[in-house]
Scaffold this motif. Sequence first.
Motif, PDB file in Angstrom:
ATOM      1  N   LEU A 113       8.611  -3.106   4.740  1.00 20.45           N
ATOM      2  CA  LEU A 113       7.753  -2.874   5.917  1.00 20.45           C
ATOM      3  C   LEU A 113       8.091  -3.772   7.090  1.00 20.45           C
TER       4      LEU A 113
ATOM      5  N   THR B 138      11.058  -5.554   9.714  1.00 24.17           N
ATOM      6  CA  THR B 138      12.440  -5.494  10.183  1.00 24.17           C
ATOM      7  C   THR B 138      13.237  -6.638   9.565  1.00 24.17           C
TER       8      THR B 138
ATOM      9  N   GLY C 172      -2.715   7.514   3.979  1.00 26.36           N
ATOM     10  CA  GLY C 172      -2.681   6.112   3.580  1.00 26.36           C
ATOM     11  C   GLY C 172      -2.408   5.192   4.745  1.00 26.36           C
TER      12      GLY C 172
ATOM     13  N   ILE D 258       0.833  -1.208   0.000  1.00 28.20           N
ATOM     14  CA  ILE D 258       0.000   0.000   0.000  1.00 28.20           C
ATOM     15  C   ILE D 258       0.872   1.263   0.000  1.00 28.20           C
TER      16      ILE D 258
ATOM     17  N   MET E  20       2.905   0.435  15.374  1.00 23.82           N
ATOM     18  CA  MET E  20       4.309   0.630  15.014  1.00 23.82           C
ATOM     19  C   MET E  20       5.222   0.655  16.228  1.00 23.82           C
TER      20      MET E  20
ATOM     21  N   THR F 229      -4.845  -9.851   3.063  1.00 21.50           N
ATOM     22  CA  THR F 229      -6.047  -9.237   2.500  1.00 21.50           C
ATOM     23  C   THR F 229      -5.715  -8.489   1.222  1.00 21.50           C
TER      24      THR F 229
ATOM     25  N   ALA G 293       5.203   9.688   1.658  1.00 23.30           N
ATOM     26  CA  ALA G 293       5.205   9.787   0.203  1.00 23.30           C
ATOM     27  C   ALA G 293       5.483  11.224  -0.246  1.00 23.30           C
TER      28      ALA G 293
ATOM     29  N   TYR H 285       1.638  -6.599  20.168  1.00 21.80           N
ATOM     30  CA  TYR H 285       2.291  -7.628  19.372  1.00 21.80           C
ATOM     31  C   TYR H 285       2.991  -7.015  18.152  1.00 21.80           C
TER      32      TYR H 285
ATOM     33  N   PRO I 117       8.039  -2.737  15.947  1.00 18.37           N
ATOM     34  CA  PRO I 117       9.492  -2.661  15.787  1.00 18.37           C
ATOM     35  C   PRO I 117      10.165  -1.536  16.591  1.00 18.37           C
TER      36      PRO I 117
ATOM     37  N   ILE J 259      15.197   4.674  -0.104  1.00 17.17           N
ATOM     38  CA  ILE J 259      14.461   3.640   0.620  1.00 17.17           C
ATOM     39  C   ILE J 259      13.391   4.250   1.515  1.00 17.17           C
TER      40      ILE J 259
ATOM     41  N   ALA K 138      13.179   1.552  -3.083  1.00 17.74           N
ATOM     42  CA  ALA K 138      12.862   0.248  -2.497  1.00 17.74           C
ATOM     43  C   ALA K 138      12.093   0.402  -1.193  1.00 17.74           C
TER      44      ALA K 138
ATOM     45  N   GLY L  76       9.534   2.979   4.060  1.00 10.91           N
ATOM     46  CA  GLY L  76       8.665   1.952   4.636  1.00 10.91           C
ATOM     47  C   GLY L  76       8.707   2.011   6.148  1.00 10.91           C
TER      48      GLY L  76
HETATM   49  C1  B12 Z   1      -1.612  -3.749   6.212  1.00 11.30           C
HETATM   50  C2  B12 Z   1      -0.510  -4.560   6.851  1.00 11.30           C
HETATM   51  C3  B12 Z   1      -0.318  -5.844   6.398  1.00 11.30           C
HETATM   52  C4  B12 Z   1      -1.079  -6.416   5.227  1.00 11.30           C
HETATM   53  C5  B12 Z   1      -0.411  -5.939   3.922  1.00 11.30           C
HETATM   54  C6  B12 Z   1      -1.394  -5.703   2.805  1.00 11.30           C
HETATM   55  C7  B12 Z   1      -0.774  -5.027   1.655  1.00 11.30           C
HETATM   56  N1  B12 Z   1      -1.356  -5.239   0.500  1.00 11.30           N
HETATM   57  O1  B12 Z   1       0.199  -4.287   1.729  1.00 11.30           O
HETATM   58  C8  B12 Z   1      -0.921  -7.946   5.492  1.00 11.30           C
HETATM   59  C9  B12 Z   1      -2.058  -8.419   6.354  1.00 11.30           C
HETATM   60  C10 B12 Z   1      -0.821  -8.799   4.275  1.00 11.30           C
HETATM   61  C11 B12 Z   1       0.351  -7.968   6.328  1.00 11.30           C
HETATM   62  C12 B12 Z   1       1.143  -9.095   6.461  1.00 11.30           C
HETATM   63  C13 B12 Z   1       2.194  -9.184   7.348  1.00 11.30           C
HETATM   64  N2  B12 Z   1       2.576  -8.234   8.231  1.00 11.30           N
HETATM   65 CO1  B12 Z   1       1.942  -6.407   8.173  1.00 11.30          CO
HETATM   66  N3  B12 Z   1       1.238  -4.715   8.490  1.00 11.30           N
HETATM   67  C14 B12 Z   1       0.294  -4.026   7.895  1.00 11.30           C
HETATM   68  C15 B12 Z   1       0.143  -2.674   8.594  1.00 11.30           C
HETATM   69  C16 B12 Z   1      -1.012  -2.779   9.559  1.00 11.30           C
HETATM   70  C17 B12 Z   1      -0.062  -1.477   7.699  1.00 11.30           C
HETATM   71  C18 B12 Z   1       0.937  -1.321   6.559  1.00 11.30           C
HETATM   72  C19 B12 Z   1       0.495  -0.255   5.626  1.00 11.30           C
HETATM   73  O2  B12 Z   1       0.048  -0.506   4.523  1.00 11.30           O
HETATM   74  N4  B12 Z   1       0.556   0.997   6.070  1.00 11.30           N
HETATM   75  C20 B12 Z   1       0.113   2.143   5.326  1.00 11.30           C
HETATM   76  C21 B12 Z   1       1.201   2.675   4.396  1.00 11.30           C
HETATM   77  C22 B12 Z   1       0.711   3.898   3.643  1.00 11.30           C
HETATM   78  O3  B12 Z   1       2.307   3.041   5.179  1.00 11.30           O
HETATM   79  P1  B12 Z   1       3.788   2.590   4.776  1.00 11.30           P
HETATM   80  O4  B12 Z   1       3.771   1.319   4.093  1.00 11.30           O
HETATM   81  O5  B12 Z   1       4.659   2.771   5.952  1.00 11.30           O
HETATM   82  O6  B12 Z   1       4.198   3.676   3.664  1.00 11.30           O
HETATM   83  C23 B12 Z   1       4.421   5.052   3.869  1.00 11.30           C
HETATM   84  C24 B12 Z   1       5.866   5.389   4.216  1.00 11.30           C
HETATM   85  O7  B12 Z   1       6.526   4.385   4.954  1.00 11.30           O
HETATM   86  C25 B12 Z   1       6.519   5.722   2.923  1.00 11.30           C
HETATM   87  N5  B12 Z   1       7.121   4.639   2.118  1.00 11.30           N
HETATM   88  C26 B12 Z   1       6.716   3.377   1.932  1.00 11.30           C
HETATM   89  N6  B12 Z   1       7.481   2.749   1.039  1.00 11.30           N
HETATM   90  C27 B12 Z   1       8.414   3.606   0.634  1.00 11.30           C
HETATM   91  C28 B12 Z   1       9.453   3.471  -0.271  1.00 11.30           C
HETATM   92  C29 B12 Z   1      10.293   4.537  -0.511  1.00 11.30           C
HETATM   93  C30 B12 Z   1      11.386   4.388  -1.494  1.00 11.30           C
HETATM   94  C31 B12 Z   1      10.097   5.758   0.195  1.00 11.30           C
HETATM   95  C32 B12 Z   1      11.012   6.889  -0.035  1.00 11.30           C
HETATM   96  C33 B12 Z   1       9.049   5.895   1.096  1.00 11.30           C
HETATM   97  C34 B12 Z   1       8.206   4.833   1.315  1.00 11.30           C
HETATM   98  O8  B12 Z   1       5.470   6.288   2.193  1.00 11.30           O
HETATM   99  C35 B12 Z   1       4.210   5.705   2.532  1.00 11.30           C
HETATM  100  C36 B12 Z   1       3.143   6.759   2.507  1.00 11.30           C
HETATM  101  O9  B12 Z   1       3.430   7.823   3.362  1.00 11.30           O
HETATM  102  C37 B12 Z   1       1.505  -2.572   9.357  1.00 11.30           C
HETATM  103  C38 B12 Z   1       1.507  -1.728  10.603  1.00 11.30           C
HETATM  104  C39 B12 Z   1       1.525  -0.289  10.241  1.00 11.30           C
HETATM  105  N7  B12 Z   1       0.726   0.435  10.903  1.00 11.30           N
HETATM  106  O10 B12 Z   1       2.248   0.145   9.360  1.00 11.30           O
HETATM  107  C40 B12 Z   1       1.795  -4.037   9.652  1.00 11.30           C
HETATM  108  C41 B12 Z   1       3.229  -4.497   9.894  1.00 11.30           C
HETATM  109  C42 B12 Z   1       4.170  -3.762   8.962  1.00 11.30           C
HETATM  110  N8  B12 Z   1       3.175  -5.920   9.539  1.00 11.30           N
HETATM  111  C43 B12 Z   1       3.869  -6.661  10.330  1.00 11.30           C
HETATM  112  C44 B12 Z   1       3.996  -8.075  10.224  1.00 11.30           C
HETATM  113  C45 B12 Z   1       4.791  -8.770  11.306  1.00 11.30           C
HETATM  114  C46 B12 Z   1       3.396  -8.777   9.174  1.00 11.30           C
HETATM  115  C47 B12 Z   1       3.465 -10.284   8.936  1.00 11.30           C
HETATM  116  C48 B12 Z   1       4.830 -10.933   9.156  1.00 11.30           C
HETATM  117  C49 B12 Z   1       2.434 -11.072   9.710  1.00 11.30           C
HETATM  118  C50 B12 Z   1       1.663 -10.410  10.684  1.00 11.30           C
HETATM  119  N9  B12 Z   1       1.912 -10.747  11.911  1.00 11.30           N
HETATM  120  O11 B12 Z   1       0.786  -9.644  10.363  1.00 11.30           O
HETATM  121  C51 B12 Z   1       3.009 -10.400   7.476  1.00 11.30           C
HETATM  122  C52 B12 Z   1       4.218 -10.410   6.548  1.00 11.30           C
HETATM  123  C53 B12 Z   1       3.891 -10.620   5.107  1.00 11.30           C
HETATM  124  C54 B12 Z   1       5.117 -10.419   4.259  1.00 11.30           C
HETATM  125  N10 B12 Z   1       5.882 -11.455   3.972  1.00 11.30           N
HETATM  126  O12 B12 Z   1       5.419  -9.320   3.858  1.00 11.30           O
HETATM  127  C55 B12 Z   1       4.560  -5.847  11.402  1.00 11.30           C
HETATM  128  C56 B12 Z   1       6.045  -5.669  11.131  1.00 11.30           C
HETATM  129  C57 B12 Z   1       6.863  -5.763  12.367  1.00 11.30           C
HETATM  130  C58 B12 Z   1       8.281  -5.930  12.011  1.00 11.30           C
HETATM  131  N11 B12 Z   1       8.853  -7.000  12.449  1.00 11.30           N
HETATM  132  O13 B12 Z   1       8.847  -5.149  11.315  1.00 11.30           O
HETATM  133  C59 B12 Z   1       3.720  -4.536  11.399  1.00 11.30           C
HETATM  134  C60 B12 Z   1       4.507  -3.300  11.844  1.00 11.30           C
HETATM  135  C61 B12 Z   1       2.515  -4.783  12.343  1.00 11.30           C
HETATM  136  C62 B12 Z   1       2.858  -5.308  13.703  1.00 11.30           C
HETATM  137  N12 B12 Z   1       3.038  -4.481  14.703  1.00 11.30           N
HETATM  138  O14 B12 Z   1       2.913  -6.506  13.872  1.00 11.30           O
HETATM  139  N13 B12 Z   1       0.558  -6.767   6.921  1.00 11.30           N
END
Ligand code: B12
Lengths: 215, 477
Positions: free
Chosen positions: A153, A155, B281, A108, B354, B202, A203, B94, B97, A181, A150, A183
């Motif tokens: 999300l 660690t 987002g 996402i 987070m 999902t 973003a 749970y 990071p 990078i 790249a 996320g």
């Molecule tokens: C939705 C979600 C999922 C969905 C993903 C759906 C999808 N299509 O993406 C599903 C349910 C599949 C999922 C699965 C898993 N998830 Co998950 N997930 C999340 C969640 C709740 C939200 C992520 C998200 O989309 N955020 C919204 C977007 C907009 O934010 P973002 O990605 O950070 O992006 C922003 C910035 O970071 C930046 N950005 C992003 N990418 C980039 C790239 C560049 C180049 C730049 C400059 C900026 C940038 O810009 C974006 C917009 O501002 C997070 C927790 C959280 N609140 O973030 C956990 C989280 C990331 N997940 C986690 C985990 C552990 C998992 C799983 C291992 C299983 C589990 N226990 O849920 C699996 C792993 C799957 C895999 N192999 O990747 C942990 C990670 C912990 C850690 N160890 O790091 C988190 C933190 C939740 C938690 N506390 O447990 N997950």
Amino acid sequence: MNTIFEEIKDAIVDGDEDLAVELAEKVIAEKIDPVQAVQLGFIKGIEEVGASWTSGEAFLPDVMMAADAMKAGMDVLEEVLAAGEGEGSYEDKGKIVLGTVAGDIHDIGKNIVGALLTSAGFKVYDIGIDQKPEDFVKKADEVGAKILAASSLLTTTMKSQKVLIEYLVEQNIRDQYKVIIGGGPTSAKWGAEIGADGWAETADEAVLLCKKLLG
Amino acid sequence: MLPKFDILTDEQLNKIHENSMRILKEIGVEFSYDPAIEVLKKQGQRVEGHRVYFDPDFVKEMVAKAPAQFTLHARNPEHNLVCGGENIIYMPGYGAPFIYEADGVKRDATMEDYDNFVKLAGASKYMHMTGGTVVEPTDVRDEIRHLEMAYSHIVNSDKCFMGSSSGYEYAKDSIEMAALLHGGMDVIKEKPALICLINSVTPLKYDDRMLGGLMAYAETGQAMVIASLVMSGSTGPATMAGALSLQNAEVLAGITLAQCINPGTPVVYGSTSAVTDMSTGSLSIGNPENALFTSASAQFARFYGVPCRGGGGLTDSKTVDAQAGYESMMVLFATSTTGVHFVMHTAGILQYYMAMSYEKFMVDDEISGMILRYLKGFDCESDEKMAFDVIEKVGPGGHFLTQKHTRKNFKLEFYRPELSDRQSFDGWSKESLDTNQRAKIKWQEVLASYVPPALDPVVKEKIESFIEKRAKELLNK
Ligand code: B12
């Protein structure tokens, strides 16, 4: 001024992908100046959306649908633009390959980054989730991109961002690309540690970062 | 315990249920893991590539095999927990990071933080178990993190805990460790001691890692939460009814698979669905929509006759402020009063999963105590509780402060806050500490005085040599 430009602009603002494609095809069929279509249509539209985003009036679906419509329409015009047709020329602000690293399927955030970069005038090639260093480089070479972006999300997959940079070094091509990078669990500190050219938390900041790197 | 209220009318519930069944049948669910596909094929489900189209009657039949409640066994039997029925189980957050400190500093979580949160949960009166992945200990190599984490739960407390679900191999390691702790695999097969979290991807997918974990737990009769996190508006529809239908379809698909592998294996219907903030987002969890999804999930779990996981002390705030408090109270209150049984993320979470915060943990611990008291409701069982006699004795115009009845009963009936300040203004203003500052003092005190319950040295030794052996294998791979 040809009214089609206004129509294109509206199609972008509405995020109407089908209409944007249809109008782009009309531009080609009726031999309308494609550069003008881009400047006065597509770009005008996306700038308008960008302005409402910045002022907080537009929301993500507005921006992302506009970016999709823009991308679809521009893809249609790509060939004629590349052939140098039209008055003046159009160039994107820079090409960027964007993907989620190996082992990670979160997309996402990556999609949002892609949409905002697109709406800021960059040409974004989104290679999807779970991508290896080779995949980033292959795409970049194919399209001539200078930035590799790249997302990670987890660690446990952050180290794949490091692996990407190590791969570039090994292949002796590190200086050909800027690597950025981002996320959730990443940080400026991590970016510095692995020798990335930039990190952004959101973003919006990713757009500023790319402007800086390519500016 | 209070009666649980329903958030959906029967008609709404049925409409959503039917919608989920239609999703399962006509759209199907993708399972990337081949062994899972084989299992479902064998059961006569239509499979095309990796997509499985479920027969609704089959889903109902399989879900009916799951127990309505089960007991999770702790090293100390006093801490055994019944998951289901009238019970509610609280535990720390749970997977986060990061650690956010009281002064706003953000840093990576470490193994020391991990141990600390397990100890705080061990010491807490209101945390029923010590949870799992209480933070992501980024200073431990990820090949062996699951071993170190399980070890922390085992030595720092005698309450129940959660195991790894990251693929078949790691899941098996946690189960082995639980077996060593409880005296053998046959023991825990009879008496489940471990529970894990299985998440769908999902929309409508399950990946290899999660399914590998699911198989390992199902095969050994250990419990699992099968959960879906729909980010309404991004990974799912922006309508509440649509997102709930999608979540429900995914969870039912997962439960069905688990029951195919081992009929009767304990599962928990899980939900963490919430909304997407359309300006950034990001996932947003401290809101009425999340409370609604959580309550509806509890109702669906009741409807299918399985326990429910959902909710928690959830907030989008980055610090322990009023937002953190009011959002967490809203979600945990809805969670607890509408019938969720298993509450991961009860305490410590900041900023949509987070980060963990020690101060937030203490605030949520207080909120938990308040809600658990609320859930007890009124006690009208005895004459003493009805207090007619003492009312008669004091009569019109008197007071109750000097009555034995008062001295005895206020302790039984009143919740006594440990963090909230009830002093006068002058009393408070001597130090003028806000909640965040008081919480910081409090958790440091709790940690300093906590003595982990002793573990049989023979068992400890066995577990340590298992870890040593596995660490060698995993690190030399
Ligand atoms: C939705 C979600 C999922 C969905 C993903 C759906 C999808 N299509 O993406 C599903 C349910 C599949 C999922 C699965 C898993 N998830 Co998950 N997930 C999340 C969640 C709740 C939200 C992520 C998200 O989309 N955020 C919204 C977007 C907009 O934010 P973002 O990605 O950070 O992006 C922003 C910035 O970071 C930046 N950005 C992003 N990418 C980039 C790239 C560049 C180049 C730049 C400059 C900026 C940038 O810009 C974006 C917009 O501002 C997070 C927790 C959280 N609140 O973030 C956990 C989280 C990331 N997940 C986690 C985990 C552990 C998992 C799983 C291992 C299983 C589990 N226990 O849920 C699996 C792993 C799957 C895999 N192999 O990747 C942990 C990670 C912990 C850690 N160890 O790091 C988190 C933190 C939740 C938690 N506390 O447990 N997950």
